[in-house]
Structures are given as structure tokens and as C-alpha cells.
Design a protein around this motif. Structure first.
Motif, PDB file in Angstrom:
ATOM      1  N   LEU A 373      -5.083  -0.326   1.354  1.00  0.00           N
ATOM      2  CA  LEU A 373      -5.177   1.027   1.889  1.00  0.00           C
ATOM      3  C   LEU A 373      -6.654   1.397   1.963  1.00  0.00           C
ATOM      4  O   LEU A 373      -7.345   1.397   0.943  1.00  0.00           O
ATOM      5  N   HIS A 374      -7.152   1.688   3.171  1.00  0.00           N
ATOM      6  CA  HIS A 374      -8.575   1.982   3.350  1.00  0.00           C
ATOM      7  C   HIS A 374      -8.741   3.041   4.440  1.00  0.00           C
ATOM      8  O   HIS A 374      -8.042   3.003   5.466  1.00  0.00           O
ATOM      9  N   ARG A 375      -9.684   3.962   4.203  1.00  0.00           N
ATOM     10  CA  ARG A 375     -10.056   4.930   5.235  1.00  0.00           C
ATOM     11  C   ARG A 375     -11.115   4.335   6.144  1.00  0.00           C
ATOM     12  O   ARG A 375     -11.919   3.502   5.723  1.00  0.00           O
ATOM     13  N   ASN A 376     -11.105   4.806   7.386  1.00  0.00           N
ATOM     14  CA  ASN A 376     -12.108   4.355   8.342  1.00  0.00           C
ATOM     15  C   ASN A 376     -13.469   4.925   7.943  1.00  0.00           C
ATOM     16  O   ASN A 376     -13.598   6.125   7.732  1.00  0.00           O
ATOM     17  N   PRO A 377     -14.513   4.085   7.826  1.00  0.00           N
ATOM     18  CA  PRO A 377     -15.816   4.607   7.411  1.00  0.00           C
ATOM     19  C   PRO A 377     -16.461   5.539   8.433  1.00  0.00           C
ATOM     20  O   PRO A 377     -17.355   6.310   8.075  1.00  0.00           O
ATOM     21  N   SER A 378     -16.033   5.490   9.695  1.00  0.00           N
ATOM     22  CA  SER A 378     -16.620   6.343  10.737  1.00  0.00           C
ATOM     23  C   SER A 378     -15.763   7.546  11.070  1.00  0.00           C
ATOM     24  O   SER A 378     -16.277   8.603  11.413  1.00  0.00           O
ATOM     25  N   ILE A 379     -14.434   7.390  11.000  1.00  0.00           N
ATOM     26  CA  ILE A 379     -13.496   8.477  11.288  1.00  0.00           C
ATOM     27  C   ILE A 379     -12.675   8.691  10.020  1.00  0.00           C
ATOM     28  O   ILE A 379     -11.728   7.954   9.748  1.00  0.00           O
ATOM     29  N   SER A 380     -13.047   9.680   9.239  1.00  0.00           N
ATOM     30  CA  SER A 380     -12.476   9.828   7.896  1.00  0.00           C
ATOM     31  C   SER A 380     -11.002  10.228   7.917  1.00  0.00           C
ATOM     32  O   SER A 380     -10.292   9.998   6.938  1.00  0.00           O
ATOM     33  N   LYS A 381     -10.496  10.825   8.993  1.00  0.00           N
ATOM     34  CA  LYS A 381      -9.097  11.223   9.058  1.00  0.00           C
ATOM     35  C   LYS A 381      -8.164  10.060   9.386  1.00  0.00           C
ATOM     36  O   LYS A 381      -6.950  10.243   9.388  1.00  0.00           O
ATOM     37  N   MET A 382      -8.703   8.912   9.663  1.00  0.00           N
ATOM     38  CA  MET A 382      -7.897   7.755  10.050  1.00  0.00           C
ATOM     39  C   MET A 382      -7.953   6.719   8.932  1.00  0.00           C
ATOM     40  O   MET A 382      -9.040   6.406   8.424  1.00  0.00           O
ATOM     41  N   PHE A 383      -6.819   6.183   8.536  1.00  0.00           N
ATOM     42  CA  PHE A 383      -6.777   5.153   7.501  1.00  0.00           C
ATOM     43  C   PHE A 383      -5.804   4.057   7.918  1.00  0.00           C
ATOM     44  O   PHE A 383      -4.948   4.254   8.789  1.00  0.00           O
ATOM     45  N   ILE A 384      -5.951   2.916   7.277  1.00  0.00           N
ATOM     46  CA  ILE A 384      -5.191   1.716   7.631  1.00  0.00           C
ATOM     47  C   ILE A 384      -4.431   1.232   6.411  1.00  0.00           C
ATOM     48  O   ILE A 384      -4.899   1.369   5.267  1.00  0.00           O
ATOM     49  N   THR A 385      -3.243   0.714   6.628  1.00  0.00           N
ATOM     50  CA  THR A 385      -2.410   0.164   5.561  1.00  0.00           C
ATOM     51  C   THR A 385      -1.876  -1.191   5.981  1.00  0.00           C
ATOM     52  O   THR A 385      -1.741  -1.478   7.178  1.00  0.00           O
ATOM     53  N   CYS A 386      -1.576  -2.015   5.001  1.00  0.00           N
ATOM     54  CA  CYS A 386      -0.931  -3.294   5.269  1.00  0.00           C
ATOM     55  C   CYS A 386       0.152  -3.519   4.239  1.00  0.00           C
ATOM     56  O   CYS A 386       0.031  -3.142   3.073  1.00  0.00           O
ATOM     57  N   GLY A 387       1.217  -4.118   4.680  1.00  0.00           N
ATOM     58  CA  GLY A 387       2.359  -4.430   3.842  1.00  0.00           C
ATOM     59  C   GLY A 387       3.366  -5.207   4.662  1.00  0.00           C
ATOM     60  O   GLY A 387       3.324  -5.186   5.896  1.00  0.00           O
ATOM     61  N   ASP A 388       4.292  -5.863   3.977  1.00  0.00           N
ATOM     62  CA  ASP A 388       5.264  -6.753   4.615  1.00  0.00           C
ATOM     63  C   ASP A 388       4.589  -7.609   5.685  1.00  0.00           C
ATOM     64  O   ASP A 388       3.713  -8.409   5.393  1.00  0.00           O
ATOM     65  N   TRP A 389       4.905  -7.406   6.961  1.00  0.00           N
ATOM     66  CA  TRP A 389       4.348  -8.235   8.030  1.00  0.00           C
ATOM     67  C   TRP A 389       3.579  -7.401   9.058  1.00  0.00           C
ATOM     68  O   TRP A 389       3.372  -7.850  10.181  1.00  0.00           O
ATOM     69  N   ARG A 390       3.145  -6.210   8.686  1.00  0.00           N
ATOM     70  CA  ARG A 390       2.515  -5.313   9.649  1.00  0.00           C
ATOM     71  C   ARG A 390       1.224  -4.725   9.107  1.00  0.00           C
ATOM     72  O   ARG A 390       1.015  -4.657   7.894  1.00  0.00           O
ATOM     73  N   VAL A 391       0.379  -4.283  10.035  1.00  0.00           N
ATOM     74  CA  VAL A 391      -0.812  -3.487   9.740  1.00  0.00           C
ATOM     75  C   VAL A 391      -0.714  -2.232  10.601  1.00  0.00           C
ATOM     76  O   VAL A 391      -0.660  -2.323  11.838  1.00  0.00           O
ATOM     77  N   ASN A 392      -0.686  -1.057   9.971  1.00  0.00           N
ATOM     78  CA  ASN A 392      -0.527   0.207  10.679  1.00  0.00           C
ATOM     79  C   ASN A 392      -1.751   1.084  10.481  1.00  0.00           C
ATOM     80  O   ASN A 392      -2.378   1.062   9.416  1.00  0.00           O
ATOM     81  N   VAL A 393      -2.076   1.851  11.506  1.00  0.00           N
ATOM     82  CA  VAL A 393      -3.182   2.808  11.456  1.00  0.00           C
ATOM     83  C   VAL A 393      -2.580   4.203  11.508  1.00  0.00           C
ATOM     84  O   VAL A 393      -1.788   4.520  12.410  1.00  0.00           O
ATOM     85  N   TRP A 394      -2.989   5.047  10.534  1.00  0.00           N
ATOM     86  CA  TRP A 394      -2.392   6.369  10.364  1.00  0.00           C
ATOM     87  C   TRP A 394      -3.442   7.450  10.538  1.00  0.00           C
ATOM     88  O   TRP A 394      -4.639   7.205  10.427  1.00  0.00           O
ATOM     89  N   SER A 395      -2.960   8.662  10.740  1.00  0.00           N
ATOM     90  CA  SER A 395      -3.798   9.854  10.796  1.00  0.00           C
ATOM     91  C   SER A 395      -3.292  10.852   9.768  1.00  0.00           C
ATOM     92  O   SER A 395      -2.077  10.956   9.520  1.00  0.00           O
ATOM     93  N   ASP A 396      -4.216  11.596   9.164  1.00  0.00           N
ATOM     94  CA  ASP A 396      -3.813  12.615   8.206  1.00  0.00           C
ATOM     95  C   ASP A 396      -2.977  13.712   8.847  1.00  0.00           C
ATOM     96  O   ASP A 396      -2.227  14.423   8.150  1.00  0.00           O
ATOM     97  N   GLU A 397      -3.062  13.868  10.149  1.00  0.00           N
ATOM     98  CA  GLU A 397      -2.360  14.947  10.832  1.00  0.00           C
ATOM     99  C   GLU A 397      -0.936  14.571  11.226  1.00  0.00           C
ATOM    100  O   GLU A 397      -0.139  15.454  11.533  1.00  0.00           O
ATOM    101  N   ILE A 398      -0.621  13.278  11.261  1.00  0.00           N
ATOM    102  CA  ILE A 398       0.698  12.806  11.667  1.00  0.00           C
ATOM    103  C   ILE A 398       1.338  12.108  10.472  1.00  0.00           C
ATOM    104  O   ILE A 398       0.799  11.109   9.970  1.00  0.00           O
ATOM    105  N   ILE A 399       2.468  12.590  10.015  1.00  0.00           N
ATOM    106  CA  ILE A 399       3.119  12.025   8.840  1.00  0.00           C
ATOM    107  C   ILE A 399       4.284  11.115   9.218  1.00  0.00           C
ATOM    108  O   ILE A 399       4.565  10.138   8.538  1.00  0.00           O
ATOM    109  N   SER A 400       4.925  11.392  10.313  1.00  0.00           N
ATOM    110  CA  SER A 400       6.186  10.718  10.630  1.00  0.00           C
ATOM    111  C   SER A 400       5.974   9.257  11.012  1.00  0.00           C
ATOM    112  O   SER A 400       6.661   8.370  10.506  1.00  0.00           O
ATOM    113  N   THR A 401       5.024   8.983  11.894  1.00  0.00           N
ATOM    114  CA  THR A 401       4.829   7.623  12.401  1.00  0.00           C
ATOM    115  C   THR A 401       3.343   7.311  12.463  1.00  0.00           C
ATOM    116  O   THR A 401       2.503   8.210  12.548  1.00  0.00           O
ATOM    117  N   PRO A 402       2.978   6.035  12.461  1.00  0.00           N
ATOM    118  CA  PRO A 402       1.561   5.678  12.634  1.00  0.00           C
ATOM    119  C   PRO A 402       1.104   5.934  14.057  1.00  0.00           C
ATOM    120  O   PRO A 402       1.875   5.799  15.016  1.00  0.00           O
TER     121      PRO A 402
END
Length: 583
Positions: A373-402
Motif C-alpha cells: 500500500l503506497h501513496r503517489n509521491p506526486s499526487i497525494s490523493k491517489m494510492f496503489i494497492t496490490c493483493g491476490d492477482w491484481r494491482v489497483n489504483v484508488w482515490s481518496d474521493e472514491i470508495i466503491s471502486t478503484p
């Protein structure tokens, strides 16, 4: 005196003239093989032969005569004059000059050189060699091929899995690596017998420059942001310890067992503070603890990750979510992200007063444990996660889906990090031993570079602050120091604005989808309140079946009318679909 000599020789003295012509081959001799000698040898299969392709070299030393070298110079102020004429005597030099100028060869030489000198003078006057002719032309960046190259390989003698990697904060940064098999020691003795961790010099892969010895297996290791010899360790029995390599390889301080975590420490991070002496830890027991480096006899604060429980201050671990990873960004001093073993990512506010303020957002990130789990060093509201077989990029403003869902991979993704200086790039390591470099601005759905580093699964990846050196560890204790080409390290002037536009576009799209889903749910709720019954599923299935059969019938009829060996074009298929809709 004559410089030539003439002599005469008869033709018969040169010999007979050779005459060559084509003739048939002529057998001169035939030697048959000797069977007696042939029986002395046998055929060897296979044959093993060692060879050395490098030329053999030898070195020897001898004492030779010393050669003394001196530097001498000359100051040439006057042209070359004959020996009998001194250049200081004006009368003698002028008399000699007049005699030379009356010579016909001097006049011919001057007349011959005059056109060349005129040409060079005109050429020099026509072109200003000191002017910048292309100074107004905009410069273009050189086209470079993205390359991932292995600089060094650091091997553990006991072939232990790599558990954690860190970089020291000094000019000549070193690699800190801990090794252990991350298996929960529940009712069984631990598999980890060799507990030593190493400090590697990036230019000396043969042997480590230093080592540290924890009392039990070290699951996490973190380097101090202000002092290079200070290390933090998260242990298998739930305790945290502090190493000072200047005074030895044993821990200088260690937390008591009765206040430590109940499970192994799964996450350990420094907190941005004025003195850089605060850090916090987490474990799969569901508790986050904050510590002070100056006194780790007890934590300064503790929090239970009871995400779905309304009680926050009560220490009840029954509803706690097991924590696998943490993330802290100095842009949010009172907030941190917490990844759980159940696939959730929780945005936690330490200063919240109610349960909703503390657990401000819960993201259903993965079906399995969140491994990174890591935040983007340039865009602080965007973070990335990895698990199972996927890598997803999330936003603090959207909770439901990446906002940028990753494509499912064939092998499990074990770790992921953002590129330190590129807002649009990240790197991931997987169980197939490959390092993948992704860039959203170049290829949205596939990596731009794939490098096979190991035959064993890659477990950890850690980037240096300069962004050019990447450390990757595998399951057999081999750590690869990888160097990226400049095009993978540094971003262009327009990369960050374009990535911000991409982030805003994807966030806006998800907002519109959420609004549409809410409207549909609201309509369904109103329909249920009025009492209008929705059509049963059997009728809907029959309608779809009839439409599908009608579509197939019309397509088959069109194909038969066209004759054998013909297919429908896209325009004809569109006409068929419109006809089915009308019916």
C-alpha cells in the motif's frame, strides 16, 4: 655527374615463355588406410573436452633503467634566417629579402598561392563562424529505449527468504536486508534458526559490510531517516527493537513482551515529526501502536482496528481486522492508510472523536490480503494497492471502486511501489520472478518493460530516493540491485499535468457512475414502496431467449442468401440488429 645508366640484354637471356593450359587431373599416388593401425583406436561418444577461449596471460616485474624526462620550450619570435645573417641587423636582412624577391621562383609561388588565399578570405567573410544559426530552434529530448539492467547480485549463504529491505540515509547509501520465513509459529517451533541480517555495500556483493542479530526472526526492518547506523526491527514474537550498529550487532533496546503485539509485526514505519523519533507498528492481531525511540518500554498510543464496531476506545480484539501493511504520508500528519488481511484498506484519522471520524473511509480493495500500500509521491490523493492477482489504483474521493482497476495476472503480485520521480509509473514483482514497469501515459493496460530477474518468486521491492537504483529480493535470499535507464527515472515537463488530468477524468467518471447507481437504487426503492411487482426472472429469461433465437434466425437467413463462402459485414450486422429491435 649522370644519374642514369643504360644497358642492353638479349631476348634469349630472359628464358622460355611459360604456356599454361587446362588439363585433366592425373593420379600421382594412392595410399590405402592401414586396418591394423585403425584397430588401435575406438570411437568415444560422448567426448568431454575443456577449452579456454581467453588468451593465457602472465605477469612479471623487472627493474629497468630509469628514463629521465624533462620539458623544454622555445620562444620563436622571428622567422628562420640563414646562419650567416643575423635577424637584428636590419641592413643585412633587407638586402637578403630584396635578393629573394627578385627570384623567379618566389614570384611564381606568390602567384600560385594568391587564388587560394582569396578563396579562404571570401569564405571567412561570407560565414560568421561565431554566430548561433539554430539558437531559436526548440530542443527535443533524445529518444531512449527503456532498459532494466542488473548491477549487482547479493546472495544469502543459507538461502533464506527475503523478509524486508531498507536503504540507509547517507551519501553512500547501503542496503539493509532481513531474512526469515514468514510462517506463523502457532503450536509449532519456528522454522527460522539463522536470525542474522546483513548490511550490504552496493559495490561489494561478495560479503556484507556489517550485520545485526535480533533475538528472534525479524519480519520488518526500517532505517532511521536521520542517523544511518540506527535500525528498527519488528520481530516474530510481536516486539520491536532498536539496533545501533556503532556499538554492536545486538539490540540496544527492546520492548517488553507483555505489552507487545500478540502476532508477528507485519508493518513498521517512521512518522514524520520534528525530531524524527516516533514510529508506529501494526500486526495481524489488529492493533496499531505508536512508539518513541527514546523510550520503547511502553507505547505512547494504541488503536484497535475494529472497523465494523461502533466502540473504538474499548480494547476488544473480537472485531479487530488483522493488519498486513501501513502507509503514512507527511502531507496528512494525522491520517494513515491501513491494509488488512481481509482485503480492506482503511483511511484512519487518529484525532477523530467518533467511530465514523476515526474510520473515515473503508475501501474493499482485494479478495485476499493487501500485500502492499503506497501513496503517489506526486499526487497525494491517489494510492496503489496490490493483493491476490491484481494491482489497483484508488482515490481518496472514491470508495466503491478503484479509479484505475488492474488487469488480473497469471501469477500473484507480491509487492508494488511507485516510481519516486514519475507520477504515472509504478513497479511490481510477482511469483514468476519478473519485474514489471508500468506507465499509464504510455501503455494503459500492459507494462512497458518486463525483466526476468529470478527463477524463484520475487517477494520484496524497495526503491532508492534517487529513483535509479531498485533493490529486489526473492524467496531464496538473493537480492538483485537493478538500475533503470534515465527515461524510466525522470519525468518530462508535461507528464505530471497529464497524469493529473487522467486522475481527474477517472475520478469524475466514477462519480457519475456512483450517481447513476444511486438513482437506479432509488427508483427500485420507490417501486417497492408503491407495490409494483417486478417481472419474474423466468419471464425475463424467456424474453432474452426469444430475442436471441430471432437474431440467429435472421443472420442465418442473410448468410444463405449471400451464398457459400461469404460472411456478413459490420453494416449488415447492424441492419439485422435494428430489425430485431423493431420486432
Amino acid at each position: 655527374m649522370s644519374l642514369t645508366y643504360t644497358y642492353f640484354k638479349m631476348r634469349k637471356g630472359f628464358g622460355r615463355q611459360p604456356m599454361f593450359c587446362m588439363v585433366k587431373p592425373e593420379m600421382v599416388d594412392n595410399i590405402m588406410p592401414d586396418e591394423a593401425e585403425q584397430k588401435k583406436y575406438c570411437l568415444r561418444n560422448p567426448v568431454n573436452q575443456e577449452s579456454q577461449a581467453v588468451l593465457s596471460q602472465s605477469q612479471q616485474e623487472i627493474n629497468t633503467t630509469r628514463v629521465v624526462l624533462t620539458d623544454t620550450g622555445i620562444n620563436h619570435l622571428e622567422g628562420g634566417w640563414p646562419k650567416d645573417i643575423h635577424f637584428d641587423d636590419e641592413e643585412t636582412t633587407s638586402r637578403y629579402r630584396r635578393r629573394i624577391e627578385r627570384d623567379e621562383s618566389y614570384v611564381d609561388a606568390i602567384m600560385h598561392l594568391t587564388p587560394k588565399f582569396e578563396h579562404y578570405i571570401d569564405q571567412n567573410n561570407a560565414i560568421n563562424m561565431y554566430d548561433l544559426f539554430y539558437k531559436n530552434m526548440p530542443s527535443e529530448d533524445p529518444v531512449e529505449k527503456p532498459i532494466i539492467r542488473i548491477n549487482n547480485v547479493f546472495r544469502d549463504r543459507q538461502c533464506r527468504p527475503t523478509s524486508s529491505i531498507g536503504w540507509t540515509c547517507e551519501e553512500d547509501s547501503k542496503l539493509v536486508v532481513s531474512y526469515c520465513d514468514k510462517v506463523f509459529p502457532i503450536n509449532t517451533p519456528s522454522r527460522n534458526t539463522d536470525l542474522v541480517g546483513y548490511l550490504w555495500n552496493v559495490e561489494l556483493p561478495s560479503s556484507p559490510v556489517d550485520e545485526f542479530l535480533p533475538p528472534v526472526a525479524c519480519w520488518q526492518v526500517v532505517c532511521s531517516p536521520v542517523s544511518a547506523p540506527i535500525l528498527l526491527g519488528g520481530l516474530e514474537d510481536g516486539r520491536v527493537c532498536i539496533f545501533d550498529l556503532r556499538s554492536g550487532n545486538s539490540p540496544q533496546d527492546i520492548s517488553p513482551e507483555h505489552i507487545a503485539h500478540r502476532d508477528p509485526v507485519s508493518a513498521l514505519l517512521y512518522i514524520n515529526s520534528r525530531l524524527n523519533n516516533e514510529f508506529f507498528s501494526a500486526s495481524t492481531d489488529g492493533v496499531c501502536m505508536w512508539w518513541d525511540v527514546r523510550n520503547i518500554s511502553k507505547p505512547t498510543e494504541a488503536m484497535i482496528m475494529s472497523v465494523f464496531s461502533p466502540i473504538v476506545n474499548e480494547y476488544d480484539l473480537a472485531n479487530a481486522q488483522p493488519i498486513t501493511t501501513l502507509q503514512f504520508d507527511k502531507a496528512f500528519p494525522t491520517r494513515f492508510l491501513c491494509g488488512t488481511d481481509t482485503g480492506l484498506v482503511v483511511n484512519v484519522n487518529r484525532k477523530g472523536k467518533s467511530h465514523n471520524e476515526v474510520m473515515s473511509a473503508v475501501f474493499k480493495a482485494h479478495y485476499g490480503p493487501v500485500k502492499a500500500l503506497h501513496r503517489n509521491p506526486s499526487i497525494s490523493k491517489m494510492f496503489i494497492t496490490c493483493g491476490d492477482w491484481r494491482v489497483n489504483v484508488w482515490s481518496d474521493e472514491i470508495i466503491s471502486t478503484p479509479i484505475i482497476p488492474g488487469q488480473p495476472q497469471k501469477y500473484q503480485i507480491n509487492d508494488v511501489i511507485w516510481a519516486p520521480h514519475r507520477a504515472s509509473s509504478y513497479m511490481s514483482v510477482s511469483a514468476d520472478g519478473r519485474l514489471r514497469y508500468w506507465d499509464f501515459l504510455r501503455k494503459y493496460r500492459e507494462p512497458i518493460v518486463i525483466s526476468r530477474l529470478s527463477q524463484h518468486p520475487l517477494l520484496k521491492i524497495k526503491a532508492h530516493d534517487n529513483g535509479q537504483m531498485i533493490a529486489v529480493g526473492d524467496k531464496k535470499g538473493v537480492m538483485y540491485l537493478v538500475q533503470l535507464s534515465d527515461i524510466l527515472v525522470y519525468s518530462g515537463n508535461k507528464d505530471k499535468p497529464r497524469m493529473i488530468q487522467t486522475y481527474e477524468r477517472e475520478t469524475r467518471r466514477e462519480h457519475l457512475l456512483e450517481t447513476k447507481i444511486k438513482e437506479i437504487r432509488l427508483k427500485l426503492t420507490k417501486t417497492e414502496d408503491v407495490g409494483v411487482e417486478a417481472p419474474p426472472i423466468d419471464e425475463i429469461t424467456e424474453d432474452f431467449t426469444s430475442v436471441e433465437s430471432e437474431y440467429k434466425r435472421i443472420v442465418d437467413e442473410e448468410v444463405r442468401n449471400m451464398g457459400p463462402g461469404r460472411t456478413l459485414s459490420s453494416s449488415q450486422l447492424e441492419k439485422v440488429k435494428q430489425e430485431v429491435r423493431k420486432r
